[in-house]
Design a protein around this motif. Structure first.
Motif, PDB file in Angstrom:
ATOM      1  N   VAL A 206       0.864  -1.181   0.000  1.00 46.01           N
ATOM      2  CA  VAL A 206       0.000   0.000   0.000  1.00 46.01           C
ATOM      3  C   VAL A 206       0.897   1.227   0.000  1.00 46.01           C
ATOM      4  O   VAL A 206       1.797   1.348   0.845  1.00 46.01           O
ATOM      5  CB  VAL A 206      -0.944   0.025   1.223  1.00 46.01           C
ATOM      6  N   PHE A 208       1.575   5.440   0.033  1.00 45.29           N
ATOM      7  CA  PHE A 208       1.071   6.739   0.463  1.00 45.29           C
ATOM      8  C   PHE A 208       2.014   7.826  -0.026  1.00 45.29           C
ATOM      9  O   PHE A 208       3.232   7.651  -0.035  1.00 45.29           O
ATOM     10  CB  PHE A 208       0.985   6.820   1.993  1.00 45.29           C
ATOM     11  N   THR A 247       7.402   9.056  -0.335  1.00 46.37           N
ATOM     12  CA  THR A 247       6.533   7.879  -0.346  1.00 46.37           C
ATOM     13  C   THR A 247       6.690   7.089   0.948  1.00 46.37           C
ATOM     14  O   THR A 247       7.796   6.879   1.433  1.00 46.37           O
ATOM     15  CB  THR A 247       6.877   6.958  -1.536  1.00 46.37           C
ATOM     16  N   THR A 249       5.274   3.316   2.615  1.00 41.56           N
ATOM     17  CA  THR A 249       4.660   2.057   2.192  1.00 41.56           C
ATOM     18  C   THR A 249       4.325   1.161   3.380  1.00 41.56           C
ATOM     19  O   THR A 249       4.992   1.184   4.417  1.00 41.56           O
ATOM     20  CB  THR A 249       5.579   1.260   1.252  1.00 41.56           C
ATOM     21  N   GLU A 259      -5.627  -2.516   4.882  1.00 38.50           N
ATOM     22  CA  GLU A 259      -6.641  -1.580   4.384  1.00 38.50           C
ATOM     23  C   GLU A 259      -7.257  -0.793   5.538  1.00 38.50           C
ATOM     24  O   GLU A 259      -7.565   0.392   5.410  1.00 38.50           O
ATOM     25  CB  GLU A 259      -7.730  -2.339   3.625  1.00 38.50           C
ATOM     26  N   VAL A 262      -5.349   2.452   6.502  1.00 37.86           N
ATOM     27  CA  VAL A 262      -5.203   3.546   5.539  1.00 37.86           C
ATOM     28  C   VAL A 262      -5.588   4.911   6.113  1.00 37.86           C
ATOM     29  O   VAL A 262      -4.804   5.871   6.025  1.00 37.86           O
ATOM     30  CB  VAL A 262      -5.974   3.235   4.240  1.00 37.86           C
ATOM     31  N   GLU A 266      -2.843   7.954   6.497  1.00 34.96           N
ATOM     32  CA  GLU A 266      -3.037   9.201   5.753  1.00 34.96           C
ATOM     33  C   GLU A 266      -2.987  10.403   6.694  1.00 34.96           C
ATOM     34  O   GLU A 266      -2.349  11.425   6.390  1.00 34.96           O
ATOM     35  CB  GLU A 266      -4.375   9.170   5.015  1.00 34.96           C
ATOM     36  N   LYS A 272      -1.874  11.109   1.374  1.00 34.21           N
ATOM     37  CA  LYS A 272      -2.994  10.333   0.846  1.00 34.21           C
ATOM     38  C   LYS A 272      -2.481   9.057   0.187  1.00 34.21           C
ATOM     39  O   LYS A 272      -1.324   8.964  -0.233  1.00 34.21           O
ATOM     40  CB  LYS A 272      -3.779  11.157  -0.175  1.00 34.21           C
ATOM     41  N   ARG A 273      -3.393   8.123   0.101  1.00 41.95           N
ATOM     42  CA  ARG A 273      -3.062   6.871  -0.569  1.00 41.95           C
ATOM     43  C   ARG A 273      -2.972   7.097  -2.078  1.00 41.95           C
ATOM     44  O   ARG A 273      -3.750   7.868  -2.650  1.00 41.95           O
ATOM     45  CB  ARG A 273      -4.124   5.822  -0.282  1.00 41.95           C
ATOM     46  N   GLN A 275      -1.913   4.935  -6.003  1.00 43.24           N
ATOM     47  CA  GLN A 275      -1.776   3.639  -6.658  1.00 43.24           C
ATOM     48  C   GLN A 275      -0.401   3.471  -7.293  1.00 43.24           C
ATOM     49  O   GLN A 275       0.142   2.370  -7.329  1.00 43.24           O
ATOM     50  CB  GLN A 275      -2.866   3.475  -7.725  1.00 43.24           C
TER      51      GLN A 275
END
Length: 289
Positions: A206, A208, A247, A249, A259, A262, A266, A272-273, A275
């Motif tokens: 994930v 961020f 970044t 992670t 999840e 998150v 954040e 913020k998350r 992709q």
């Protein structure tokens, strides 16, 4: 022992890049980076990457050590037709094995290899230097006490180049990236039953994006790492020099738990998350490494 290694579960991996051309800067190694992503997607912990010279003693030492220490080992490079391609002979000596001309590989080579424009008069029936050079590429380290199917794998119907498996877990692959990638992709189905996640879902990452410098979020990330360690989640922080955002992670197998983190992350990194790293880049910003 070799037969046991070829069947046991795969948790760890190592990659051995062999080639003077890599160490000399002539060739840029992309295979280890591709293999790292391959392992990540399968949930295999890649724990070591080494680059060594075309030197028999170095290949012998590294092959023995890596095969003993890791579940799944790949080598890249040094299996061509010229004098400096010594990977097969070196690994054979590492495990006291003979080099054997593999008849199945020879048949596939004859059927699938195309004549080079400079060798239009080449004949498989004549004993020439060119023929001997080609045959050298299928003289493989071979243990006659083990099944052939455990030692010589063909990953694609349209490729004559075999994956030679030595000592049960050491897979000898070519250095050409296109072949390296295609052959490992073809090997994947046979690896899946030996993974701790039999469906091959691998681990999850994930991402961020944060506008804050690392020093500003270091305290929060230290606390977060301690909090999630017991759930098998690793927290990473990566400065992006010259960019406006860094970044953060989360990496682990428990997707649902990650999840659920998150919103907290954040808020903790004032970001913020995302992709894909860099998707929200903009000029300017204060960075520190």
């Amino acid at each position: 022992m070799a037969q046991d290694r070829s069947k046991r579960m795969i948790n760890t991996a190592a990659c051995l890049i062999i080639g003077d051309e890599v160490l000399g800067g002539k060739t840029v190694d992309t295979n280890s980076a591709w293999f790292a992503k391959y392992c990540f997607s399968l949930g295999i912990a890649l724990q070591r990457i080494e680059v060594i010279a075309d030197d028999e003693s170095e290949i012998i030492e590294a092959a023995r050590r890596m095969s003993a220490r890791y579940d799944f080992v790949v080598t890249s490079g040094g299996i061509g037709p010229t004098h400096d391609d010594i990977t097969y002979q070196s690994i054979a000596r590492a495990f006291d094995l003979p080099l054997v001309l593999h008849e199945g590989a020879l048949e596939k080579m004859k059927r699938l290899s195309k004549p080079h424009p400079g060798q239009m008069n080449f004949s498989w029936e004549e004993d020439t230097p060119a023929r001997r050079a080609k045959m050298r590429m299928i003289e493989l380290p071979y243990d006659k006490a083990l099944p052939d199917s455990d030692q010589v794998l063909f990953a694609a119907d349209d490729l004559w180049v075999p994956i030679n498996v030595v000592n049960g877990n050491l897979h000898i692959l070519p250095g050409i990236p296109r072949l390296f990638e295609k052959m490992l992709t073809g090997l994947k189905p046979s690896l899946l039953p030996r993974l701790t996640d039999p469906e091959g879902k691998g681990v999850h990452r994930v991402l961020f994006s944060t506008p804050m410098p690392e020093s500003e979020v270091a305290g929060y990330l230290t606390e977060l790492a301690a909090k999630v360690k017991g759930r098998g989640v690793n927290v990473g922080s990566y400065p992006r020099w010259g960019k406006s955002r860094n970044t953060v992670t989360l990496v682990g197998r428990d997707k649902e738990f990650m999840e659920g983190l998150v919103p907290e992350v954040e808020e903790g990194v004032k970001g913020k998350r995302i992709q894909v790293e860099g998707e929200d880049d903009s000029d300017g910003g204060d960075k520190d490494a």
